[in-house]
Design a protein around this motif. Structure first.
Motif, short mmCIF file in Angstrom:
data_model
loop_
_atom_site.label_atom_id
_atom_site.label_comp_id
_atom_site.label_asym_id
_atom_site.label_seq_id
_atom_site.Cartn_x
_atom_site.Cartn_y
_atom_site.Cartn_z
N ALA A 125 -16.20 -14.14 -31.18
CA ALA A 125 -17.37 -14.85 -31.71
C ALA A 125 -17.51 -16.27 -31.18
O ALA A 125 -18.54 -16.91 -31.41
N TYR A 126 -16.51 -16.77 -30.49
CA TYR A 126 -16.58 -18.16 -30.02
C TYR A 126 -17.56 -18.28 -28.85
O TYR A 126 -18.39 -19.17 -28.79
N SER A 127 -17.43 -17.35 -27.90
CA SER A 127 -18.24 -17.42 -26.68
C SER A 127 -18.66 -16.03 -26.25
O SER A 127 -17.97 -15.04 -26.53
N ARG A 128 -19.77 -15.95 -25.53
CA ARG A 128 -20.16 -14.67 -24.95
C ARG A 128 -19.26 -14.33 -23.76
O ARG A 128 -19.25 -13.20 -23.30
N ASN A 129 -18.51 -15.32 -23.27
CA ASN A 129 -17.59 -15.12 -22.15
C ASN A 129 -16.24 -14.64 -22.69
O ASN A 129 -15.57 -15.36 -23.42
N LYS A 130 -15.85 -13.44 -22.35
CA LYS A 130 -14.63 -12.85 -22.91
C LYS A 130 -13.38 -13.61 -22.48
O LYS A 130 -12.36 -13.61 -23.19
N TYR A 131 -13.44 -14.29 -21.33
CA TYR A 131 -12.28 -15.05 -20.87
C TYR A 131 -12.08 -16.31 -21.69
O TYR A 131 -10.95 -16.70 -21.98
N VAL A 132 -13.17 -16.93 -22.10
CA VAL A 132 -13.07 -18.08 -23.01
C VAL A 132 -12.48 -17.65 -24.34
O VAL A 132 -11.57 -18.29 -24.88
N ASN A 133 -12.98 -16.53 -24.86
CA ASN A 133 -12.42 -16.00 -26.10
C ASN A 133 -10.94 -15.65 -25.93
O ASN A 133 -10.13 -15.90 -26.83
N GLY A 134 -10.59 -15.10 -24.78
CA GLY A 134 -9.20 -14.73 -24.54
C GLY A 134 -8.27 -15.92 -24.53
O GLY A 134 -7.20 -15.91 -25.14
N VAL A 135 -8.69 -16.98 -23.84
CA VAL A 135 -7.86 -18.19 -23.75
C VAL A 135 -7.70 -18.85 -25.11
O VAL A 135 -6.59 -19.19 -25.54
N LEU A 136 -8.81 -19.03 -25.81
CA LEU A 136 -8.74 -19.69 -27.12
C LEU A 136 -8.08 -18.80 -28.17
O LEU A 136 -7.42 -19.29 -29.08
N GLY A 137 -8.25 -17.49 -28.03
CA GLY A 137 -7.59 -16.58 -28.96
C GLY A 137 -6.08 -16.56 -28.75
O GLY A 137 -5.31 -16.35 -29.70
N TRP A 138 -5.65 -16.81 -27.52
CA TRP A 138 -4.23 -16.83 -27.20
C TRP A 138 -3.52 -17.99 -27.89
O TRP A 138 -2.29 -17.99 -28.02
N VAL A 139 -4.29 -18.95 -28.38
CA VAL A 139 -3.73 -20.12 -29.06
C VAL A 139 -2.86 -19.70 -30.24
O VAL A 139 -1.91 -20.41 -30.60
N ILE A 140 -3.14 -18.55 -30.85
CA ILE A 140 -2.31 -18.11 -31.96
C ILE A 140 -0.84 -17.99 -31.56
O ILE A 140 0.07 -18.20 -32.37
N ASN A 141 -0.60 -17.66 -30.30
CA ASN A 141 0.78 -17.57 -29.82
C ASN A 141 1.47 -18.93 -29.81
O ASN A 141 2.69 -19.01 -29.95
N LEU A 142 0.68 -19.98 -29.65
CA LEU A 142 1.24 -21.34 -29.61
C LEU A 142 1.40 -21.94 -31.00
O LEU A 142 1.97 -23.02 -31.14
N ILE A 143 0.89 -21.26 -32.03
CA ILE A 143 1.04 -21.78 -33.39
C ILE A 143 1.87 -20.83 -34.26
O ILE A 143 1.83 -20.91 -35.47
N GLY A 144 2.60 -19.92 -33.60
CA GLY A 144 3.59 -19.14 -34.32
C GLY A 144 3.33 -17.65 -34.46
O GLY A 144 4.22 -16.91 -34.89
N GLY A 145 2.12 -17.20 -34.17
CA GLY A 145 1.80 -15.79 -34.33
C GLY A 145 1.88 -15.02 -33.03
O GLY A 145 2.42 -15.49 -32.03
N PHE A 146 1.30 -13.82 -33.02
CA PHE A 146 1.26 -12.97 -31.83
C PHE A 146 -0.10 -12.29 -31.78
O PHE A 146 -0.44 -11.51 -32.68
N SER A 147 -0.86 -12.59 -30.77
CA SER A 147 -2.27 -12.18 -30.72
C SER A 147 -2.44 -10.66 -30.77
O SER A 147 -3.40 -10.17 -31.38
N VAL A 148 -1.56 -9.90 -30.16
CA VAL A 148 -1.68 -8.44 -30.16
C VAL A 148 -1.61 -7.90 -31.58
O VAL A 148 -2.47 -7.12 -32.02
N ASN A 149 -0.60 -8.32 -32.32
CA ASN A 149 -0.47 -7.88 -33.72
C ASN A 149 -1.63 -8.36 -34.57
O ASN A 149 -2.15 -7.63 -35.42
N TRP A 150 -2.01 -9.62 -34.37
CA TRP A 150 -3.04 -10.22 -35.22
C TRP A 150 -4.35 -9.45 -35.11
O TRP A 150 -5.01 -9.19 -36.12
N LYS A 151 -4.71 -9.07 -33.91
CA LYS A 151 -5.98 -8.37 -33.72
C LYS A 151 -5.96 -7.01 -34.41
O LYS A 151 -6.97 -6.58 -34.97
#
Length: 371
Positions: A97-123
């Motif tokens: 929902a952040y951007s129509r560009n999936k790569y922007v969403n991917g990069v910003l979504g990956w931030v969860i890994n830097l704050i303690g979570g794991f993006s694969v599980n979270w999704k």
């Protein structure tokens, strides 16, 4: 039951509501010629939050803070800012929902890994299970906290649950302590065993390697580097790190649980054939509660998650638009004689959540649902 075993209602009236609501929301964006994705205000918020995180991190490892107590305060503030990033930036991005560009969403979504979570599980946990089967026992992991907390009337009642309205708040503060240690590993194995990784075309070996790398990087930059470079004693860093996660977990628990474990919430159960009482959209109305719609500061910090109804109905729309959409949703729900649940303040939401914990803790299996 598996995901494919559940079937939402095809009731004509509910379908008409869903179609009308979607059309009206689409008309809102088209008529006003605006994108459903992030706007300048959202980008500004992203820069402010990530900038604040970077500044606090730099202050901790360089000794810009003058005393150990200020260093610990900086750690706690880092936890609060981390929650803001998770609520606002990561959450929208992982919903696409952040951007129509999936790569922007991917990069910003990956931030969860830097704050303690794991993006694969979270999704999988959040996007697939929680958003599809909100408050359905055995499917929505957000209401499955193990044996210590009873979030659902279908969950087994144990004697100590009578005290959960008192100790739940402490357990919330341990939420991300579990993320960074055992939860992500247990979750990944569970998703492999129940076929969810395969359904999402995710290789277990690849995901496990990714998870190991994520945890190594996380501990290296957020614990090892501060231990090595901070001018303060090791115990200051360790206490600060633990308190940071306590603040983060507590905020996450309070914001998310007050949206679904409430007196007004339904806990739909499927029949033997997997049929649910409502269609997907009405299901979200029945299981979700808004709070503090007039508190713009709170809404800014929690990424619009005080508008949980709008988020659950339109997770692919950036939260920056939820306040405007709330009027459309509430009016359409009223027109179709459906509930639109909203509490005036966050304090009131916490109070009712506390009362709901007490009700469930006393063993209730049939709940008096408030409108």
């Amino acid at each position: 039951m598996n995901l494919q075993d559940f079937k939402f209602s095809r009731d004509k009236w509910q379908k008409e509501f869903t179609l009308a609501l979607r059309q009206r929301v689409n008309d809102y964006f088209q008529t006003n010629n605006i994108s459903k994705y992030a706007n300048a205000a959202m980008v500004t918020k992203t820069v402010v939050l990530i900038g604040a995180f970077a500044a606090l991190y730099a202050a901790i490892i360089t000794g810009w803070v003058a005393t150990p107590w200020l260093a610990i305060l900086a750690w706690i503030t880092l936890g609060i800012v981390t929650a803001g990033i998770g609520f606002s930036v990561m959450h929208d991005a992982n919903h696409g929902a952040y951007s129509r560009n999936k790569y922007v969403n991917g990069v910003l979504g990956w931030v969860i890994n830097l704050i303690g979570g794991f993006s694969v599980n979270w999704k999988i946990q959040h996007n697939t299970l929680h958003h599809s089967f909100t408050n359905v026992h055995g499917m929505d992991e957000d209401i499955d906290a193990g044996k210590l907390l009873r979030f659902s009337p279908e969950q087994e009642h144990l004697w100590f649950h009578r005290f959960q309205h008192l100790y739940a708040w402490f357990l919330y503060s341990l939420m991300t302590h579990m993320w960074i240690t055992t939860k992500d590993f247990k979750q990944l194995f569970r998703y492999r065993n129940n076929g969810l990784l395969e359904q999402h075309s995710i290789s277990f070996a690849g995901a496990f390697s990714h998870l190991l790398l994520v945890k190594v990087v996380y501990y290296a930059y957020l614990l090892v580097i501060p231990l090595v470079f901070s001018p303060f004693a090791w115990w200051v860093t360790l206490i600060g790190f633990l308190l940071m996660h306590s603040a983060l977990g507590f905020l996450l628990g309070c914001v998310f649980q007050t949206a679904h474990v409430m007196e007004s919430s339904h806990f739909p159960a499927a029949d033997e054939d997997g049929n649910l009482e409502y269609n997907w959209a009405v299901h979200q109305l029945m299981t979700t509660t808004n709070y503090a719609p007039g508190n713009r500061l709170l809404s800014w910090f929690v990424g619009g998650l005080n508008y949980q109804v709008e988020h659950h109905l339109f997770p692919n729309i950036c939260h920056i638009h939820y306040r405007k959409l709330s009027q459309i949703v509430s009016e359409t729900a009223k027109e179709y004689n459906l509930p639109y649940k909203s509490l005036p303040t966050f304090r009131e939401a916490l109070r009712i959540h506390w009362r709901m914990l007490k009700t469930l803790g006393n063993g209730a299996t049939v709940l008096p649902v408030a409108a």
